[in-house]
Design a protein around this motif. Sequence first.
Motif, PDB file in Angstrom:
ATOM      1  N   GLU A   1       1.359  -8.880   0.872  1.00 20.28           N
ATOM      2  CA  GLU A   1       0.148  -9.532   0.380  1.00 20.28           C
ATOM      3  C   GLU A   1      -1.005  -9.397   1.372  1.00 20.28           C
ATOM      4  OE1 GLU A   1       2.469 -12.848   2.501  1.00 20.28           O
ATOM      5  OE2 GLU A   1       2.865 -10.983   1.405  1.00 20.28           O
ATOM      6  N   ASP A   2      -0.678  -9.095   2.629  1.00 21.42           N
ATOM      7  CA  ASP A   2      -1.705  -8.917   3.658  1.00 21.42           C
ATOM      8  C   ASP A   2      -1.801  -7.471   4.124  1.00 21.42           C
ATOM      9  OD1 ASP A   2      -2.349 -11.626   3.688  1.00 21.42           O
ATOM     10  OD2 ASP A   2      -0.720 -12.081   5.070  1.00 21.42           O
ATOM     11  N   ALA A   3      -1.195  -6.565   3.382  1.00 24.82           N
ATOM     12  CA  ALA A   3      -1.126  -5.166   3.824  1.00 24.82           C
ATOM     13  C   ALA A   3      -2.508  -4.549   4.005  1.00 24.82           C
ATOM     14  CB  ALA A   3      -0.304  -4.347   2.831  1.00 24.82           C
ATOM     15  N   GLU A   4      -3.439  -4.909   3.134  1.00 21.67           N
ATOM     16  CA  GLU A   4      -4.776  -4.307   3.229  1.00 21.67           C
ATOM     17  C   GLU A   4      -5.420  -4.615   4.579  1.00 21.67           C
ATOM     18  OE1 GLU A   4      -9.097  -4.462   0.898  1.00 21.67           O
ATOM     19  OE2 GLU A   4      -7.268  -5.152  -0.098  1.00 21.67           O
ATOM     20  N   ALA A   5      -5.460  -5.882   4.959  1.00 21.09           N
ATOM     21  CA  ALA A   5      -6.088  -6.260   6.228  1.00 21.09           C
ATOM     22  C   ALA A   5      -5.329  -5.678   7.416  1.00 21.09           C
ATOM     23  CB  ALA A   5      -6.159  -7.776   6.344  1.00 21.09           C
ATOM     24  N   LEU A   6      -3.996  -5.687   7.351  1.00 20.94           N
ATOM     25  CA  LEU A   6      -3.197  -5.194   8.471  1.00 20.94           C
ATOM     26  C   LEU A   6      -3.332  -3.685   8.637  1.00 20.94           C
ATOM     27  CD1 LEU A   6      -0.056  -7.384   7.789  1.00 20.94           C
ATOM     28  CD2 LEU A   6      -1.518  -7.549   9.800  1.00 20.94           C
ATOM     29  N   LEU A   7      -3.344  -2.951   7.532  1.00 20.26           N
ATOM     30  CA  LEU A   7      -3.462  -1.493   7.623  1.00 20.26           C
ATOM     31  C   LEU A   7      -4.861  -1.063   8.039  1.00 20.26           C
ATOM     32  CD1 LEU A   7      -1.302  -0.330   4.576  1.00 20.26           C
ATOM     33  CD2 LEU A   7      -0.708  -0.311   7.008  1.00 20.26           C
ATOM     34  N   LEU A   8      -5.871  -1.839   7.682  1.00 21.12           N
ATOM     35  CA  LEU A   8      -7.215  -1.533   8.169  1.00 21.12           C
ATOM     36  C   LEU A   8      -7.286  -1.690   9.686  1.00 21.12           C
ATOM     37  CD1 LEU A   8      -9.597  -3.096   5.493  1.00 21.12           C
ATOM     38  CD2 LEU A   8      -9.150  -0.684   5.926  1.00 21.12           C
TER      39      LEU A   8
ATOM     40  N   LEU B   1      -6.229   3.442  -0.559  1.00 27.03           N
ATOM     41  CA  LEU B   1      -7.001   3.728  -1.767  1.00 27.03           C
ATOM     42  C   LEU B   1      -6.122   4.171  -2.931  1.00 27.03           C
ATOM     43  CD1 LEU B   1     -10.016   5.546  -0.078  1.00 27.03           C
ATOM     44  CD2 LEU B   1     -10.091   3.346  -1.263  1.00 27.03           C
ATOM     45  N   SER B   2      -4.928   4.664  -2.631  1.00 22.97           N
ATOM     46  CA  SER B   2      -4.025   5.100  -3.702  1.00 22.97           C
ATOM     47  C   SER B   2      -3.026   4.027  -4.106  1.00 22.97           C
ATOM     48  CB  SER B   2      -3.264   6.357  -3.256  1.00 22.97           C
ATOM     49  OG  SER B   2      -2.446   6.074  -2.131  1.00 22.97           O
ATOM     50  N   ALA B   3      -3.168   2.826  -3.522  1.00 19.48           N
ATOM     51  CA  ALA B   3      -2.226   1.745  -3.818  1.00 19.48           C
ATOM     52  C   ALA B   3      -2.263   1.389  -5.295  1.00 19.48           C
ATOM     53  CB  ALA B   3      -2.547   0.524  -2.971  1.00 19.48           C
ATOM     54  N   ASP B   4      -1.075   1.177  -5.872  1.00 20.68           N
ATOM     55  CA  ASP B   4      -0.981   0.885  -7.304  1.00 20.68           C
ATOM     56  C   ASP B   4      -1.548  -0.485  -7.665  1.00 20.68           C
ATOM     57  OD1 ASP B   4       0.247   3.317  -7.753  1.00 20.68           O
ATOM     58  OD2 ASP B   4       2.267   2.500  -7.494  1.00 20.68           O
TER      59      ASP B   4
ATOM     60  N   ALA C   1      -5.757   8.136  10.875  1.00 19.64           N
ATOM     61  CA  ALA C   1      -6.514   7.006  10.330  1.00 19.64           C
ATOM     62  C   ALA C   1      -6.941   7.305   8.898  1.00 19.64           C
ATOM     63  CB  ALA C   1      -7.732   6.731  11.203  1.00 19.64           C
ATOM     64  N   THR C   2      -7.405   8.519   8.650  1.00 20.63           N
ATOM     65  CA  THR C   2      -7.780   8.901   7.290  1.00 20.63           C
ATOM     66  C   THR C   2      -6.585   8.797   6.347  1.00 20.63           C
ATOM     67  OG1 THR C   2      -9.588  10.352   7.986  1.00 20.63           O
ATOM     68  CG2 THR C   2      -8.595  10.821   5.855  1.00 20.63           C
ATOM     69  N   ALA C   3      -5.419   9.195   6.832  1.00 22.52           N
ATOM     70  CA  ALA C   3      -4.217   9.099   5.994  1.00 22.52           C
ATOM     71  C   ALA C   3      -3.940   7.650   5.604  1.00 22.52           C
ATOM     72  CB  ALA C   3      -3.020   9.695   6.735  1.00 22.52           C
ATOM     73  N   LEU C   4      -4.184   6.713   6.527  1.00 22.72           N
ATOM     74  CA  LEU C   4      -3.990   5.299   6.197  1.00 22.72           C
ATOM     75  C   LEU C   4      -5.017   4.834   5.169  1.00 22.72           C
ATOM     76  CD1 LEU C   4      -3.056   3.127   9.316  1.00 22.72           C
ATOM     77  CD2 LEU C   4      -1.708   3.644   7.289  1.00 22.72           C
TER      78      LEU C   4
ATOM     79  N   GLY D   1      -4.041  -2.105  -6.388  1.00 24.32           N
ATOM     80  CA  GLY D   1      -5.462  -2.308  -6.148  1.00 24.32           C
ATOM     81  C   GLY D   1      -5.738  -2.948  -4.808  1.00 24.32           C
ATOM     82  N   LEU D   2      -7.029  -3.045  -4.477  1.00 30.93           N
ATOM     83  CA  LEU D   2      -7.462  -3.569  -3.188  1.00 30.93           C
ATOM     84  C   LEU D   2      -8.421  -4.725  -3.388  1.00 30.93           C
ATOM     85  CD1 LEU D   2      -8.235  -0.159  -1.415  1.00 30.93           C
ATOM     86  CD2 LEU D   2      -6.242  -1.620  -1.014  1.00 30.93           C
ATOM     87  N   ASP D   3      -8.471  -5.608  -2.395  1.00 32.15           N
ATOM     88  CA  ASP D   3      -9.462  -6.682  -2.415  1.00 32.15           C
ATOM     89  C   ASP D   3     -10.864  -6.137  -2.178  1.00 32.15           C
ATOM     90  OD1 ASP D   3      -7.515  -8.605  -2.837  1.00 32.15           O
ATOM     91  OD2 ASP D   3      -7.230  -8.995  -0.701  1.00 32.15           O
ATOM     92  N   ASN D   4     -10.977  -5.110  -1.337  1.00 32.88           N
ATOM     93  CA  ASN D   4     -12.295  -4.577  -0.988  1.00 32.88           C
ATOM     94  C   ASN D   4     -12.230  -3.059  -0.862  1.00 32.88           C
ATOM     95  OD1 ASN D   4     -14.895  -4.126  -0.080  1.00 32.88           O
ATOM     96  ND2 ASN D   4     -14.867  -5.808   1.380  1.00 32.88           N
ATOM     97  N   PRO D   5     -12.120  -2.345  -1.986  1.00 33.26           N
ATOM     98  CA  PRO D   5     -12.036  -0.879  -1.907  1.00 33.26           C
ATOM     99  C   PRO D   5     -13.290  -0.237  -1.324  1.00 33.26           C
ATOM    100  CG  PRO D   5     -12.328  -1.621  -4.184  1.00 33.26           C
ATOM    101  CD  PRO D   5     -12.053  -2.832  -3.370  1.00 33.26           C
ATOM    102  N   ALA D   6     -14.447  -0.865  -1.517  1.00 33.32           N
ATOM    103  CA  ALA D   6     -15.680  -0.301  -0.960  1.00 33.32           C
ATOM    104  C   ALA D   6     -15.629  -0.268   0.558  1.00 33.32           C
ATOM    105  CB  ALA D   6     -16.889  -1.106  -1.433  1.00 33.32           C
ATOM    106  N   LEU D   7     -15.057  -1.303   1.166  1.00 33.51           N
ATOM    107  CA  LEU D   7     -14.932  -1.333   2.618  1.00 33.51           C
ATOM    108  C   LEU D   7     -14.037  -0.199   3.105  1.00 33.51           C
ATOM    109  CD1 LEU D   7     -15.293  -2.673   5.389  1.00 33.51           C
ATOM    110  CD2 LEU D   7     -13.368  -4.168   4.827  1.00 33.51           C
ATOM    111  N   VAL D   8     -12.923   0.036   2.432  1.00 33.11           N
ATOM    112  CA  VAL D   8     -12.006   1.103   2.827  1.00 33.11           C
ATOM    113  C   VAL D   8     -12.696   2.456   2.708  1.00 33.11           C
ATOM    114  CG1 VAL D   8      -9.767   2.170   2.393  1.00 33.11           C
ATOM    115  CG2 VAL D   8     -10.040  -0.298   2.098  1.00 33.11           C
ATOM    116  N   ARG D   9     -13.433   2.670   1.621  1.00 33.78           N
ATOM    117  CA  ARG D   9     -14.125   3.956   1.443  1.00 33.78           C
ATOM    118  C   ARG D   9     -15.199   4.144   2.520  1.00 33.78           C
ATOM    119  NH1 ARG D   9     -13.824   2.661  -4.151  1.00 33.78           N
ATOM    120  NH2 ARG D   9     -16.017   2.076  -4.229  1.00 33.78           N
TER     121      ARG D   9
END
Length: 340
Positions: free
Chosen positions: A28-35, A58-61, A50-53, A63-71
Amino acid sequence: MRPDTPAENVDHTAEAARLERIAGLYPEDAEALLLRAAAHLELSGDRPAATALYDRLLSADDGLDNPALVRALKASNLWEYGHEAEARAIIEGLRTSAPRDPAPWVIIAESLESHDELEAAAETFTQGASLLLPDGDDTEPAPATHPLLYGRHRVRRMLGLPHDTWDTLADTLHTSAVSLDELHDPKRVWSLGSENPAELQAEITRLQAELGAYREALSRPFPVAILHWPAPELAELLSAYPTLTVEYPSHDTHLATIESSLRELSSSGTANLGIVTGTVPSYEAFAASEGSSPEDVTLLPQYATTLAARGRAVAWPPGRGAGCWCGAGRQYEECHGAAN
């Protein structure tokens, strides 16, 4: 890694690997931890990893809380190791999609700025500010939007543009001992070559102030967090573990205790206060990981600290004009902040 670990003592590759392992334990916290892991990989110099992460996120099934931040982070990273065309395409796509979070705007504008695209950076800062800053003069911009104003001020100063209303607002919000005009003076670099000790000392003072501002912006120490249970979650918690009724006599009392506790901490000089929101499944999982029963009241503050360490805390008090932390749908000043 402890939050007070000196940067020069950090093994960024090992820290990235550690964060990836934790992300597997707390999906549930994977997005913040992986960033955070990707940031360590960038600092280690392994930008392709880092790009691979970023691509993994972005390919997570689910979805993301903040995909714009990741992009935005991916675009900035790509440009740094030679993938300019792809970075520009992502930046243009973000500007078109107009995210409602200030962080992606700041990241892509600073990326343009760092590659001497000053006019494009100024346009990007302005576009983000136009979208996210309040229209009226009575509402103070949220703290998260301040970097938009500061960055815009900096780039416009470098372009030699005159102050406008937003530049003046940036000056007003800036609290450092050295003014933004001094910090953002494009001629400052020449003073570093001066043989005049007074000029060099003045520049050192300015650089120290700027470094302090950057450290404050980049530092994310764990806040002193108070645990908040929304009404449905508290009802479920007390139904499953009725002995906790002693700790939580009613939901209204629970909310009032949160506010009074935070005010007391604030008045005693405690900084970086926050609120974390609990859920019963998450709390039960935490109790199991500690080998204890959810009815153990000593687990509650530990659970709050753990949520805060995983980036789940929301700063208290809310900014001027922001909604109340309790989720009632009213502004904080009209709800639990009414007595402030």
